[in-house]
Every structure is written in C-alpha cells, then in structure tokens.
Enzyme design. Structure first.
Site, PDB file in Angstrom:
ATOM      1  N   GLN A  14       0.800  -1.043   0.063  1.00 23.76           N
ATOM      2  CA  GLN A  14       0.089   0.134  -0.022  1.00 23.76           C
ATOM      3  C   GLN A  14       0.773   1.385   0.116  1.00 23.76           C
ATOM      4  OE1 GLN A  14      -0.633  -1.356   4.683  1.00 23.76           O
ATOM      5  NE2 GLN A  14      -2.432  -0.042   3.604  1.00 23.76           N
ATOM      6  N   GLU A  41      -7.975   5.105   6.419  1.00 25.01           N
ATOM      7  CA  GLU A  41      -7.638   4.643   7.558  1.00 25.01           C
ATOM      8  C   GLU A  41      -7.582   5.366   8.866  1.00 25.01           C
ATOM      9  OE1 GLU A  41      -4.956   0.812   9.095  1.00 25.01           O
ATOM     10  OE2 GLU A  41      -4.457   1.937   7.280  1.00 25.01           O
TER      11      GLU A  41
END
Length: 265
Positions: free
Chosen positions: A115, A199
């Site tokens: 990521q 997130e």
C-alpha cells in the site's frame, strides 16, 4: 488502463527513488517509528443501521474494497487512485490523524498488504502531511523528496511484480514531484483484494485518534488483474468506520465505476 512493467517505467521516468525516512525528524508526528496500517478490523453492524447490500463496518477502514478477484487466475496485481489532499480540522491538544491510501490485500486476505498513500495529521494544532509506503506486516516508511500540502492532487499507485516484490509510487501532480520505492517481502501477497481507503491507522499498538478529514474522493480508481485487464468499482464493497461507542463516523458513496467518496460525519 493497463498496469504493466511498461506503465511502471513510464510513471517512473524522472522519478526519484526515495530513501526511507523513519522517525528521523525531531518534530512530533502521529506516525512515529511504529506506524503501521492494519488489515481490516471488522465489527458488527450497528443496531441503528438498516441492512444494506455490500456495506460492511470496521474499526479502522473506510472506503471501497474489491473483496475477491474476477477469477482464481485473475488476481489483483495493481491499484491506482487520484485524490485531493484534505485540510483536516480539530481542536485541543494531542494528536489526531488519518491516512488515504490504495492497496492490494488486507481485507479477506490478511497475510500481507502492499500500500501507499498520504497521512494528514493535527499535532497540538499544527497540520502536517506525509507520503508513505508499506508492505505489511512491516511498518510504514515515509518517503523523502516530496512535499505535500492541503489541496494537492495526488496519484497513488501500487503494483506487484510477484507475490513477494512490487513498487509503490506517489506523484504530486500539483508540484510535479514523484517518488517511488521498489519493495520485497517474505510475506506473500495473495492478490485477493484491491482497496481505496481512508484509515484510522495504528501507532504504538493502538489506533490514533481519528481526525476530521472532511472529504476524500478517489477518482481514476482502477485495479489491474493478472492477464492485463482492468476492473473498476462496480462490484466493490463499501466499508464504514464504526468507533468504540458504536457510532458510524464515515459515509461512503461509490459515485461511478472509477470514483468513490469518503466523508467524515
């Protein structure tokens, strides 16, 4: 749009390979030497929320996830997304933060995540931004050689060359700066999930205080699969963040096959 070695070469033309920077600056950061994303941490559907198709709840992720590849032979090999860096808001002392990123795996497949993205942090009233990359379960590392400000247009790309190697790329289209990092890991990717996420990440073993990030919209959201084809968000699952009190604190809308909006509420 195909994600191949040719794409990586094109994107990397003129790109500086950034050295990792991990807890080196004296200033306080929400993400220190133990900063880390985590796989999706599922929670039960809040009792106040009606049943909805393709909507799940999590303590740490909000956004859109392709939860399975098109076929066993067509696993996800790359993910891209473009977003405008938000201006987070908050009050009081201490730290509040969140992160916008694209990635491969971490939902139904939790062994590894490739990521890259941007953190937005308020530390005692001071706003800061950091571009980073990660091959979970290793920690996240900050890119150097790139400046990030609220309002900048960011392109984030991850591509796996194999289950144990790949690349993370961040381009700031507003400044013309580009950075990348070629990565390898002993933790194998499965290519089972593709994500566009905001997130509430982890630092020092616990979630940071989630900042009011306003709105993050990923456009140009595309996942490549083995064999060369691409897929969009048509079959994506929406993930909402539910906090410890049971309140849903994000609202996600899939605007089109290539766009998803995550809003703090």
């Amino acid at each position: 749009m195909k994600f191949t070695a040719a794409l990586a070469a094109a994107v990397l033309a003129g790109v500086a390979t950034a050295a990792p920077e991990r807890g080196l600056e004296a200033r306080l950061k929400a993400r220190a030497s133990t900063k880390s994303s985590r796989p999706l941490q599922s929670v039960d559907r809040p009792s106040t929320v009606k049943n909805q198709t393709n909507v799940e709840y999590s303590s740490n992720w909000s956004g859109a996830v392709l939860v399975e590849p098109p076929s066993a032979a067509a696993t996800y090999t790359a993910v891209t997304g473009t977003f405008t860096v938000p201006e987070p808001t908050g009050s009081g002392s201490g730290s509040q933060a969140a992160s916008a990123w694209v990635g491969i795996d971490g939902d139904t497949y939790g062994n590894a995540i490739l990521q890259t993205g941007v953190d937005f942090t308020i530390e005692d009233g001071e706003v800061s931004f950091d571009a980073w990359y990660e091959w979970y379960p290793d920690y996240a590392y900050d890119f150097s050689g790139i400046d990030i400000s609220a309002g900048d247009e960011i392109v984030a790309i991850v591509e796996s060359y194999s289950s144990t190697s790949g690349i993370a790329i961040i381009e700031n289209k507003s400044t013309g700066q580009k950075v990348s990092k070629t990565l390898s890991s002993s933790s194998n990717l499965g290519g089972q999930n593709a994500e566009w996420i905001v997130e509430d990440f982890e630092e020092g073993g616990s979630l940071v205080n989630l900042v009011d990030f306003g709105t993050v919209t990923f456009t140009g959201a595309v996942a490549a699969v083995a064999g060369g084809s691409t897929v969009g968000l048509e079959d994506a699952t929406i993930i909402e963040i539910e906090d410890e009190s049971g309140q849903v604190v994000t609202d996600v809308t899939i605007d089109s096959d290539s766009s998803v909006t995550i809003t703090y509420v």
